[in-house]
Design a protein around this motif. Sequence first.
Motif, PDB file in Angstrom:
ATOM      1  N   UNK A 164       0.830  -1.206   0.000  1.00 18.86           N
ATOM      2  CA  UNK A 164       0.000   0.000   0.000  1.00 18.86           C
ATOM      3  C   UNK A 164       0.864   1.256   0.000  1.00 18.86           C
ATOM      4  N   UNK A 165       1.860   1.280   0.865  1.00 16.61           N
ATOM      5  CA  UNK A 165       2.744   2.450   0.950  1.00 16.61           C
ATOM      6  C   UNK A 165       3.464   2.672  -0.372  1.00 16.61           C
ATOM      7  N   UNK A 166       3.985   1.604  -0.964  1.00 13.83           N
ATOM      8  CA  UNK A 166       4.748   1.733  -2.202  1.00 13.83           C
ATOM      9  C   UNK A 166       3.863   2.210  -3.355  1.00 13.83           C
ATOM     10  N   UNK A 167       2.672   1.619  -3.477  1.00 15.60           N
ATOM     11  CA  UNK A 167       1.780   1.990  -4.578  1.00 15.60           C
ATOM     12  C   UNK A 167       1.300   3.430  -4.430  1.00 15.60           C
ATOM     13  N   UNK A 168       0.911   3.818  -3.215  1.00 20.45           N
ATOM     14  CA  UNK A 168       0.452   5.198  -3.001  1.00 20.45           C
ATOM     15  C   UNK A 168       1.592   6.186  -3.267  1.00 20.45           C
ATOM     16  N   UNK A 169       2.799   5.828  -2.862  1.00 20.46           N
ATOM     17  CA  UNK A 169       3.945   6.703  -3.110  1.00 20.46           C
ATOM     18  C   UNK A 169       4.188   6.885  -4.603  1.00 20.46           C
ATOM     19  N   UNK A 170       4.108   5.792  -5.363  1.00 20.42           N
ATOM     20  CA  UNK A 170       4.300   5.878  -6.812  1.00 20.42           C
ATOM     21  C   UNK A 170       3.189   6.693  -7.454  1.00 20.42           C
ATOM     22  N   UNK A 171       1.956   6.449  -7.034  1.00 25.29           N
ATOM     23  CA  UNK A 171       0.824   7.209  -7.578  1.00 25.29           C
ATOM     24  C   UNK A 171       0.974   8.698  -7.287  1.00 25.29           C
ATOM     25  N   UNK A 172       1.352   9.017  -6.062  1.00 30.80           N
ATOM     26  CA  UNK A 172       1.537  10.415  -5.687  1.00 30.80           C
ATOM     27  C   UNK A 172       2.635  11.060  -6.522  1.00 30.80           C
ATOM     28  N   UNK A 173       3.720  10.346  -6.695  1.00 36.32           N
ATOM     29  CA  UNK A 173       4.824  10.881  -7.488  1.00 36.32           C
ATOM     30  C   UNK A 173       4.376  11.159  -8.923  1.00 36.32           C
ATOM     31  N   UNK A 174       3.659  10.218  -9.517  1.00 35.15           N
ATOM     32  CA  UNK A 174       3.233  10.383 -10.912  1.00 35.15           C
ATOM     33  C   UNK A 174       2.189  11.473 -11.060  1.00 35.15           C
ATOM     34  N   UNK A 175       1.326  11.609 -10.043  1.00 33.60           N
ATOM     35  CA  UNK A 175       0.330  12.681 -10.093  1.00 33.60           C
ATOM     36  C   UNK A 175       1.008  14.038  -9.989  1.00 33.60           C
ATOM     37  N   UNK A 176       1.929  14.167  -9.042  1.00 33.57           N
ATOM     38  CA  UNK A 176       2.588  15.453  -8.824  1.00 33.57           C
ATOM     39  C   UNK A 176       3.520  15.826  -9.968  1.00 33.57           C
ATOM     40  N   UNK A 177       4.032  14.825 -10.675  1.00 36.15           N
ATOM     41  CA  UNK A 177       4.893  15.102 -11.822  1.00 36.15           C
ATOM     42  C   UNK A 177       4.137  15.012 -13.136  1.00 36.15           C
ATOM     43  N   UNK A 178       2.811  14.803 -13.030  1.00 38.22           N
ATOM     44  CA  UNK A 178       1.936  14.753 -14.208  1.00 38.22           C
ATOM     45  C   UNK A 178       2.335  13.658 -15.177  1.00 38.22           C
ATOM     46  N   UNK A 179       2.897  12.568 -14.643  1.00 39.30           N
ATOM     47  CA  UNK A 179       3.252  11.431 -15.495  1.00 39.30           C
ATOM     48  C   UNK A 179       2.168  10.379 -15.380  1.00 39.30           C
ATOM     49  N   UNK A 180       1.612   9.898 -16.487  1.00 37.77           N
ATOM     50  CA  UNK A 180       0.548   8.895 -16.427  1.00 37.77           C
ATOM     51  C   UNK A 180       1.045   7.577 -15.852  1.00 37.77           C
ATOM     52  N   UNK A 181       0.198   6.950 -15.062  1.00 40.57           N
ATOM     53  CA  UNK A 181       0.536   5.639 -14.497  1.00 40.57           C
ATOM     54  C   UNK A 181       0.383   4.592 -15.590  1.00 40.57           C
TER      55      UNK A 181
END
Length: 216
Positions: free
Chosen positions: A190-207
Amino acid sequence: MLGKTHLAVGIAVSMTVLRPDTLPELITGLGAASVGALISDIDVGSTDAHKDADMISAMSVFAVAAVVLLDQMFHVGIWRMLMQRSSLARVIPGALAFIGICAFGKEQPHRSFMHSFLALFVLSALVDIIFPTAMPYFAVAFLSHLATDIFNYKKVRLFYPVKKGGFCLKLFHAKGLANRILFLGSSAVAFAVVAVLMFRILTAAPFPGSMPFFHG
C-alpha cells in the motif's frame, strides 16, 4: 483478520487495481477504500466485540472526516468534483440509507449480512448514489475483506440470506502469524503503490496501464 489488516489489504488492492490519476481521486479513493475495507466488521456479536464494532465505526467516520479536512485545508477539489458528479439531493438520502443499512447490519450475526454479496451490492450502489467516483474503491476494498476472511475458520455467509452453508478454507486463525504477515506485506505494498501514484500525479506522469473506465 484484524481491522488493521483489512485496512492495509483494502488500500493495497484498490490502489493497485484502480490506480487514481488525479490528486482528488487519490484522496477520495483512499477514504472510500478505508471505509469499504473496515465496514463489514461492524457486525461482531459479543458484548466485548461490540467495542471493536464501535471502533470500526469510528475509524470509518474518521476516514471520511480526514478526506473532508484535507479538501478544506489544501483546496484539493474533492467537494467540487462531488458536486459535479452528484448533488445534495443524492448525497443526503444516499448517506441516510447507507447509515440505515449499516445499522441493520450491525445487529446481524457476525459474518452474515455484512459479509455477503448482497451487502456488497447494496452498499456499493448507495456509495455510487452519494459519490460515483468513490464507488469502485469502496467496492474493491469491501470485496478484499470478504476474500481474506474466507481463509479463516469461521464461515462467511457470502450468499446471505441463504441460511445454510457458508464458506471458509480453515487455513489460519484471524489473529495468528498469518495475519501479521499479511498486515506487514499489504502495508508495504500500500505504501509503495500510493507513493508511486503520488509521485506520478505530482509530476503529471501517467501511471502505466491506468484504467480510464473507472474515471467516468
